[in-house]
Design a protein around this motif. Structure first.
Motif, PDB file in Angstrom:
ATOM      1  N   THR A 103      78.666  31.231 101.473  1.00  0.00           N
ATOM      2  CA  THR A 103      77.271  31.573 101.201  1.00  0.00           C
ATOM      3  C   THR A 103      76.443  31.668 102.476  1.00  0.00           C
ATOM      4  OG1 THR A 103      76.843  29.244 100.816  1.00  0.00           O
ATOM      5  CG2 THR A 103      77.149  30.621  98.881  1.00  0.00           C
ATOM      6  N   ALA A 104      76.873  30.960 103.542  1.00  0.00           N
ATOM      7  CA  ALA A 104      76.050  30.944 104.746  1.00  0.00           C
ATOM      8  C   ALA A 104      76.263  32.189 105.599  1.00  0.00           C
ATOM      9  CB  ALA A 104      76.350  29.703 105.570  1.00  0.00           C
ATOM     10  N   SER A 105      77.340  32.929 105.358  1.00  0.00           N
ATOM     11  CA  SER A 105      77.597  34.096 106.198  1.00  0.00           C
ATOM     12  C   SER A 105      76.542  35.161 105.907  1.00  0.00           C
ATOM     13  CB  SER A 105      78.994  34.649 105.905  1.00  0.00           C
ATOM     14  OG  SER A 105      79.085  35.016 104.557  1.00  0.00           O
ATOM     15  N   PRO A 106      76.279  36.015 106.903  1.00  0.00           N
ATOM     16  CA  PRO A 106      75.268  37.045 106.664  1.00  0.00           C
ATOM     17  C   PRO A 106      75.710  37.969 105.541  1.00  0.00           C
ATOM     18  CG  PRO A 106      76.457  37.447 108.705  1.00  0.00           C
ATOM     19  CD  PRO A 106      76.853  36.100 108.232  1.00  0.00           C
ATOM     20  N   LYS A 162      78.792  38.135  97.033  1.00  0.00           N
ATOM     21  CA  LYS A 162      80.017  38.777  97.510  1.00  0.00           C
ATOM     22  C   LYS A 162      80.865  37.787  98.303  1.00  0.00           C
ATOM     23  CE  LYS A 162      78.295  43.504  97.568  1.00  0.00           C
ATOM     24  NZ  LYS A 162      77.768  44.606  98.380  1.00  0.00           N
ATOM     25  N   GLY A 163      80.200  36.934  99.103  1.00  0.00           N
ATOM     26  CA  GLY A 163      80.938  35.919  99.852  1.00  0.00           C
ATOM     27  C   GLY A 163      81.693  34.992  98.922  1.00  0.00           C
ATOM     28  N   LEU A 164      81.020  34.521  97.872  1.00  0.00           N
ATOM     29  CA  LEU A 164      81.668  33.613  96.922  1.00  0.00           C
ATOM     30  C   LEU A 164      82.805  34.316  96.197  1.00  0.00           C
ATOM     31  CD1 LEU A 164      78.631  31.739  95.354  1.00  0.00           C
ATOM     32  CD2 LEU A 164      80.473  30.732  96.692  1.00  0.00           C
ATOM     33  N   ALA A 165      82.572  35.587  95.818  1.00  0.00           N
ATOM     34  CA  ALA A 165      83.621  36.332  95.112  1.00  0.00           C
ATOM     35  C   ALA A 165      84.867  36.432  95.981  1.00  0.00           C
ATOM     36  CB  ALA A 165      83.117  37.727  94.743  1.00  0.00           C
ATOM     37  N   MET A 166      84.679  36.688  97.283  1.00  0.00           N
ATOM     38  CA  MET A 166      85.840  36.819  98.167  1.00  0.00           C
ATOM     39  C   MET A 166      86.524  35.475  98.377  1.00  0.00           C
ATOM     40  SD  MET A 166      86.290  39.915  98.710  1.00  0.00           S
ATOM     41  CE  MET A 166      85.745  40.109  97.043  1.00  0.00           C
ATOM     42  N   PRO A 215      85.981  34.870 104.156  1.00  0.00           N
ATOM     43  CA  PRO A 215      86.165  33.863 103.102  1.00  0.00           C
ATOM     44  C   PRO A 215      87.514  33.966 102.390  1.00  0.00           C
ATOM     45  CG  PRO A 215      83.974  34.800 102.937  1.00  0.00           C
ATOM     46  CD  PRO A 215      84.705  35.597 103.974  1.00  0.00           C
ATOM     47  N   ILE A 216      88.122  35.161 102.356  1.00  0.00           N
ATOM     48  CA  ILE A 216      89.427  35.286 101.691  1.00  0.00           C
ATOM     49  C   ILE A 216      90.447  34.384 102.373  1.00  0.00           C
ATOM     50  CG2 ILE A 216      91.362  36.820 101.197  1.00  0.00           C
ATOM     51  CD1 ILE A 216      89.636  39.002 100.687  1.00  0.00           C
ATOM     52  N   LEU A 217      90.465  34.444 103.706  1.00  0.00           N
ATOM     53  CA  LEU A 217      91.458  33.659 104.437  1.00  0.00           C
ATOM     54  C   LEU A 217      91.205  32.172 104.248  1.00  0.00           C
ATOM     55  CD1 LEU A 217      93.869  34.098 106.291  1.00  0.00           C
ATOM     56  CD2 LEU A 217      92.352  33.744 108.214  1.00  0.00           C
TER      57      LEU A 217
END
Lengths: 151, 501
Positions: B160-163, B168-172, B437-439
């Motif tokens: 969530t903190a990434s730009p 989308k961050g959480l989904a990945m 986030p996937i990795l």
């Protein structure tokens, strides 16, 4: 004509969202099949089920956001040469060996550019195969064939 | 004094010829990929992981971490010269670095950035030395619920903190967790998501996945984007790069503040060098008496973020090595690499393998020193890298990826896996889904699941066990906060700007 830039808009993003939703759905279905177990002995399916449901919710939310940002403008041609190039390399590496596989890969990649510079591609391929031989086969001892079993 | 004794042990390992050479190789490669926009440290680290199988574990880690912090040094070069960050962490440096270059002071900017980076790196290492052992002792008391809570916090915070969009961050992140489930379930032995492939029973190959997402994916998105501008033809001589006395004085305090901020931020779960750099930049701008100078080439605006991002990459090793929980994707990959080498990072690492831990820490010192000596006199050479035509550079990288992935198991299947992840990574960047986030999810997934199941097993199915200690209560509270805050912000934003369309 090759260097066409496409504006990647809302439609394709929605398709990708549906793809992600599908992954979530499949994960959830398989989770149910793997067995959920008991609360004090969670089965192998519980986590996939939970993740699948989370994936479906999140991908739905992400699809609501689709098209919110300005679409990016990208050319897609290179991908259609680089990716098959890698596949060809991996199909050739065992049978034909490092030299031919690498030449094929580099020539494939060079087709992605507007002006095809075949001489440079062949030269680069040969240099890479030679460097690869020295670095990977001689110094690291990887098990590659320079010339494959087909010959 | 025991710290000095431990450090001496570390330097005995880090100052052997072999270790110095490997460290040199690592930081050179790191600087190289750092200078090149679009190719990040992760691509280079995953390329080199197969090579480390042939080294001592400690040498392997020295190489991989050298690439990581070396990339931070290199990344500011293209920020300053081209206004394109070499890695996301150097984005803040563009804001004032590029205006300085346009004023003809590119040399001075590069000089200040290098020294601030060095200073930041040193502060980060000192923090690592000081806090490693106490933190590890504290983490010894962690049980399954605490591990679960801290990992969950790391995952949620990082995505969530990434730009970009938190959804989308959480989904990945969740997608990564699903990929982490592929293979044999540790607890029950059941095969999951193997699709009938024998090759997948051990899970998705880490190298194939990382090289697909970060190597092939990044190459394809770079090729798809409009070509980058060429750097200005300019020679960089050391004497002409020296900053004036005023510039030097102006950059000291920001570098110190940036280092302190960066090292704390870097040690937190879920934050990376990019966030550290931006927070340091914003702080400098806020406390400055001349905030209007920022954005027009203020020295403070490059010294602080560069010190911060280098401090944070060193400090990022603290949670990874001492608790065994990585804060971002690069650290997650390092964790994966250690596990492959048979090292289990965690509270016991320092006491059980002190030579490994202190050798690595000592090598950071060596590496940072090499970087300063390497960067300053050779900036001209690094700038030339930006001139390599892409028709040569990208085929070269693709070739290295092919060889690297294939060599792991001498297996063509892994190359196909890499291609699949390459397509995924490419498509994701088209739609602005974050890849990292996937990795993180993939590597932490099995650990999260294991600790979740173990907690419930021990507590006999009682969910109260997750709230049984202050550590887990705080972490889960922060997770809830991280999930709720973006929602509240989004609702507020919608209320403030009704109907944008």
């Amino acid at each position: 004509m090759r260097d066409r830039y496409y504006s990647i808009g809302r439609g394709p993003e929605l398709i990708f969202g549906v793809f992600l939703f599908g992954i979530g759905l499949i994960a959830a279905i398989y989770g149910l099949r793997y067995g959920l177990g008991q609360l004090n002995d969670i089965g192998p399916g519980a986590f996939p089920l939970g993740l699948g449901i989370a994936m479906m919710i999140l991908s739905a939310l992400a699809m609501k956001e689709a098209g919110a940002d300005d679409p990016v403008s990208r050319r897609l041609t290179p991908a259609f040469f680089y990716l098959p190039g890698i596949i060809i390399w991996s199909l050739l590496i065992e049978g034909a060996g490092l030299v031919i596989a690498t030449l094929a890969l580099i020539v494939m990649c060079s087709f992605a550019e507007d002006e095809l510079d075949l001489k440079r591609a062949l030269l680069l391929g040969l240099i890479l195969a030679a460097v690869g031989y020295v670095v990977f086969i001689l110094s690291f001892g990887l098990t590659f064939n320079l010339i494959g079993d087909w010959f | 004094m025991s710290v000095l004794h431990d450090l001496a042990l570390g330097f005995q390992i880090a100052l052997t010829w072999e270790a110095i050479l490997i460290c040199l190789g690592g930081v050179i490669l790191g600087t190289f990929v750092g200078v090149l926009p679009g190719i990040g440290a992760l691509a280079a680290i995953s390329l080199c992981l197969p090579l480390t199988y042939y080294m001592l574990p400690v040498h392997g880690l020295i190489l991989l971490s050298g690439i990581f912090y070396g990339a931070q040094y290199g990344s500011s070069t293209s920020s300053i010269l081209l206004n394109i960050p070499g890695t996301p962490a150097a984005a803040a440096t563009c804001l004032d670095g590029n205006p300085m270059a346009r004023k003809g002071r590119a040399g001075q900017a590069l000089f200040i950035v290098t020294l601030s980076s060095y200073f930041g790196g040193m502060v980060g290492i000192i923090l690592l030395v000081a806090f490693a052992a106490p933190l590890a002792r504290f983490a010894l008391s962690f049980g399954a619920p605490e591990y679960f809570a801290v990992m969950l916090l790391g995952l949620v915070a990082a995505s969530t903190a990434s730009p970009g969009s938190p959804v989308k961050g959480l989904a990945m992140m969740v997608l990564g967790l699903i990929f982490g489930m592929v293979g044999t379930d540790v607890t029950s032995g059941a095969y999951r998501f193997t699709l009938g492939y024998l090759e997948l029973t051990d899970g998705i190959n880490l190298v194939a996945m990382a090289m697909g997402l970060f190597g092939i994916g990044e190459v394809l998105s770079n090729l798809a984007a409009p070509p980058a501008p060429q750097p200005p033809k300019k020679s960089f001589r050391l004497r002409e790069m020296l900053p004036t006395r005023t510039e030097a004085r102006q950059s000291v305090m920001p570098a110190i503040r940036g280092s302190l901020l960066g090292s704390w931020i870097g040690a937190l779960p879920g934050t990376g060098p990019a966030i550290a750099a931006f927070i340091a930049y914003a702080t400098e701008k806020r406390i400055s008496r001349t905030p209007e100078k920022f954005g027009t080439g203020a020295v403070e605006g490059i010294a602080a973020p560069e010190a911060a991002n280098n401090a944070s990459v060193q400090a990022a090793f603290i949670p990874t090595l001492c608790i065994g929980i990585p804060g971002d994707a690069v650290m997650a990959f390092m964790l994966g690499a250690m596990i492959i080498h048979g090292i289990v990072p965690g509270p016991n690492l320092i006491s059980e393998q002190p030579d490994m831990f202190w050798g690595l820490v000592a090598s950071f010192w060596v590496g940072n020193l090499i970087l300063v000596l390497l960067t300053l006199p050779m900036i001209g050479v690094w700038v030339k890298i930006l001139n390599i035509p892409r028709q040569v550079l990208y085929p070269l990288i693709i070739f290295l990826i092919c060889v690297g992935v294939f060599s792991v198991n001498s297996n063509v299947f892994d190359v196909f896996v890499a291609v699949a992840f390459g397509i995924l990574g490419f498509v994701m960047t088209l739609f602005r889904y974050p890849v990292a986030p996937i990795l993180l999810g993939y590597i932490l997934g099995p650990l999260v699941e294991e600790n979740f199941r173990r907690t419930l097993f021990i507590s006999n199915g009682d969910f109260g066990a997750f709230l049984s200690s202050p550590v887990s209560v705080i972490c889960l509270g922060l997770v809830a906060l991280a999930l709720i805050v973006p929602v509240v912000l989004a609702i507020r934003r919608r209320r403030l700007s009704p109907a944008p369309r």
